[in-house]
Design a protein around this motif. Structure first.
Motif, mmCIF file in Angstrom:
data_model
loop_
_atom_site.group_PDB
_atom_site.id
_atom_site.type_symbol
_atom_site.label_atom_id
_atom_site.label_comp_id
_atom_site.label_asym_id
_atom_site.label_seq_id
_atom_site.Cartn_x
_atom_site.Cartn_y
_atom_site.Cartn_z
ATOM 1 N N ASP A 197 6.864 10.654 7.742
ATOM 2 C CA ASP A 197 6.287 10.690 6.402
ATOM 3 C C ASP A 197 4.766 10.697 6.495
ATOM 4 O O ASP A 197 4.163 9.764 7.025
ATOM 5 C CB ASP A 197 6.754 9.458 5.610
ATOM 6 C CG ASP A 197 6.368 9.528 4.148
ATOM 7 O OD1 ASP A 197 5.156 9.633 3.854
ATOM 8 O OD2 ASP A 197 7.265 9.459 3.289
ATOM 9 N N ALA A 227 -0.617 8.066 7.170
ATOM 10 C CA ALA A 227 -2.006 7.875 6.768
ATOM 11 C C ALA A 227 -2.303 6.401 6.507
ATOM 12 O O ALA A 227 -3.359 5.881 6.908
ATOM 13 C CB ALA A 227 -2.312 8.711 5.528
ATOM 14 N N VAL A 228 -1.367 5.716 5.843
ATOM 15 C CA VAL A 228 -1.552 4.283 5.571
ATOM 16 C C VAL A 228 -1.659 3.513 6.881
ATOM 17 O O VAL A 228 -2.559 2.675 7.064
ATOM 18 C CB VAL A 228 -0.383 3.737 4.724
ATOM 19 C CG1 VAL A 228 -0.439 2.203 4.677
ATOM 20 C CG2 VAL A 228 -0.413 4.315 3.326
ATOM 21 N N VAL A 261 2.397 10.334 4.238
ATOM 22 C CA VAL A 261 1.714 9.289 3.473
ATOM 23 C C VAL A 261 1.735 7.975 4.240
ATOM 24 O O VAL A 261 0.715 7.287 4.361
ATOM 25 C CB VAL A 261 2.364 9.117 2.079
ATOM 26 C CG1 VAL A 261 1.729 7.949 1.339
ATOM 27 C CG2 VAL A 261 2.245 10.404 1.268
ATOM 28 N N THR A 284 0.839 -1.208 0.000
ATOM 29 C CA THR A 284 0.000 0.000 0.000
ATOM 30 C C THR A 284 0.868 1.250 0.000
ATOM 31 O O THR A 284 0.577 2.222 -0.714
ATOM 32 C CB THR A 284 -0.924 -0.001 1.231
ATOM 33 O OG1 THR A 284 -1.737 -1.178 1.216
ATOM 34 C CG2 THR A 284 -1.836 1.219 1.217
ATOM 35 N N CYS A 285 1.929 1.241 0.793
ATOM 36 C CA CYS A 285 2.839 2.391 0.823
ATOM 37 C C CYS A 285 3.460 2.621 -0.555
ATOM 38 O O CYS A 285 3.515 3.764 -1.049
ATOM 39 C CB CYS A 285 3.934 2.187 1.862
ATOM 40 S SG CYS A 285 3.367 2.268 3.580
ATOM 41 N N ARG A 324 1.289 4.243 -3.060
ATOM 42 C CA ARG A 324 1.069 5.676 -2.865
ATOM 43 C C ARG A 324 2.365 6.471 -3.026
ATOM 44 O O ARG A 324 2.470 7.618 -2.572
ATOM 45 C CB ARG A 324 0.440 5.930 -1.499
ATOM 46 C CG ARG A 324 -0.924 5.253 -1.357
ATOM 47 C CD ARG A 324 -1.634 5.654 -0.095
ATOM 48 N NE ARG A 324 -2.846 4.859 0.107
ATOM 49 C CZ ARG A 324 -3.678 4.987 1.132
ATOM 50 N NH1 ARG A 324 -3.414 5.910 2.067
ATOM 51 N NH2 ARG A 324 -4.743 4.228 1.244
ATOM 52 N N VAL A 329 5.602 5.724 -1.985
ATOM 53 C CA VAL A 329 6.664 5.656 -0.984
ATOM 54 C C VAL A 329 7.513 4.413 -1.231
ATOM 55 O O VAL A 329 6.980 3.317 -1.389
ATOM 56 C CB VAL A 329 6.080 5.601 0.447
ATOM 57 C CG1 VAL A 329 7.214 5.478 1.475
ATOM 58 C CG2 VAL A 329 5.233 6.832 0.727
#
Length: 410
Positions: A300, A305-306, A302, A278-279, A282, A284
């Motif tokens: 980070d 949020a994950v 992002v 998932t990272c 997005r 990363v």
């Protein structure tokens, strides 16, 4: 096993533990000194020490001639054999096997890990585990000729713990044709207890403190996601070995396909590979837990949020389990729980919301696991130690000879 035989075995184990504890605390002692310290008759102590000597748990180190008064015959002094591995805990994960070795006093004297690909067959996995045991023996100067018991954890549901069944793992391509338990029993000629590895991890967490937890929900986020339940002081297996399989509870009906064939299982969201994927999706660069830890350390947004999304999803699943079982503790295990503590924080917040309507004086404790990624191997050791009330009624490990006799009669 008859009730009488079971009671006798428990009494014998208790006597052995007292002897081993005394030797561990005070070093070499004569039989007379041991009898005085542990409160056993000389006849009973003689039987116990003879058994421990035969198994290699203890050794004769010298006599008391140097400090003995009078003209009597010098008495042998006994001590723990520091080179004898007495218990073996093995945890087979999807991508690695971890081994822990304990001595006669239940002290962990060696541990290690060997990694393999997810597609590795069981015969290779077992061979790698054997190699790891041999390597640990060489590195720490241990021998395994007197193993008293072996505990083994395997991924996925496991339908028996008496050493008679093969792991039935519908989402793992390769299974052991002769049984993982039988392979270890045949190699080391010792009794074997086998069960789901994450359930054993739950046991390890429940007994990792002086006052064992009576009601606990455990989930481990690793290469896969699994769980375990302790209910009213008992480790729960379920009628078919599926109790606590939280990793295959549907978390997102429209989600990606899971290795079990369903869609949107918690494992597809909260396992380490799923989090990293998932990272990366997005933007990363996160190919390992080290990469994830570095991103967390620098804040980070992002990645944060994950991880919060993962924690929220995990908290909803755990909330349903907690609503059903009303546990004292909910434990989130696996290295990612320590690398990314926000997952635990967010899961705890979500679980509190899910349980908000329940009028209680206190709150269910939600915490990260204490034992990191070694918990399955330590839980396997806890299962064979039989030193916890959580294992009351848990089947006895069976000797190789007993198992072989029954199989030949079938």
């Amino acid at each position: 096993m008859s009730t009488t035989t079971g009671v006798q075995a428990l009494v014998r184990r208790t006597h052995e533990e007292r002897v081993l504890t005394a030797l561990r605390a005070e070093g070499a002692l004569s039989r007379a000194e041991l009898a005085q310290r542990v409160g056993l008759s000389r006849t009973t102590l003689s039987e116990i020490t003879a058994t421990l000597l035969q198994r290699g748990a203890i050794v004769v180190v010298d006599t008391d001639a140097a400090r003995r008064r009078g003209s009597g015959r010098p008495a042998e002094r006994l001590a723990l054999d520091p080179a004898s591995g007495q218990y073996l805990g093995v945890d087979f994960g999807h991508r690695r096997v971890r081994v822990a070795v304990a001595d006669a006093s239940h002290e962990i004297v060696a541990s290690g890990v060997q990694r393999y690909d997810d597609e590795t067959g069981w015969s290779t996995r077992i061979g790698l585990a054997f190699d790891l045991v041999d390597r640990l023996g060489d590195e720490h100067g241990l021998h395994f000729g007197a193993l008293q018991a072996i505990g083994i954890g395997v991924p996925g549901p496991y339908t028996g713990v008496r050493g008679e069944t093969v792991p039935r793992i519908p989402w793992t391509r390769h299974t052991a044709p002769d049984g993982v338990d039988h392979a270890f029993a045949g190699r080391f000629h010792a009794p074997v207890v086998a069960d789901n590895n994450t359930r054993l991890a739950a046991l390890a967490e429940a007994v990792s403190r002086p006052d064992a937890v009576r009601d606990l929900v455990y989930v481990r986020l690793s290469d896969g996601v699994g769980g375990g339940l302790v209910v009213t002081g008992r480790l729960v297996t379920g009628s078919r070995g599926f109790a606590g399989e939280l990793g295959h509870v549907t978390a997102d009906p429209a989600g990606v396909e899971c290795r079990c064939g369903k869609r949107g299982c918690l494992e597809t969201v909260a396992s380490v590979p799923a989090i990293l994927a998932t990272c990366r999706g997005r933007g990363v660069e996160a190919d390992s837990l080290d990469d994830l830890a570095a991103a967390v350390a620098k804040g980070d947004p992002v990645v944060d949020a994950v991880l919060r999304e993962v924690g929220t999803t995990l908290g909803r699943v755990l909330g349903a389990a907690a609503m059903t079982l009303d546990p004292d503790e909910v434990v989130i295990g696996g290295e990612v729980a320590h690398v990314a503590p926000v997952i635990v924080e967010q899961a705890a917040a979500t679980l509190r919301y899910e349980l908000y309507s329940i009028p209680v004086d206190g709150h269910c404790v939600v915490r990260a696991g204490r034992l990191h990624d070694s918990d399955g191997a330590f839980g396997a050791l806890a299962a064979v130690f039989h030193q916890s009330p959580l294992l009351a009624g848990y089947p006895e490990p069976e000797s190789t000879g007993e198992s072989a006799t029954r199989r030949s009669a079938q």
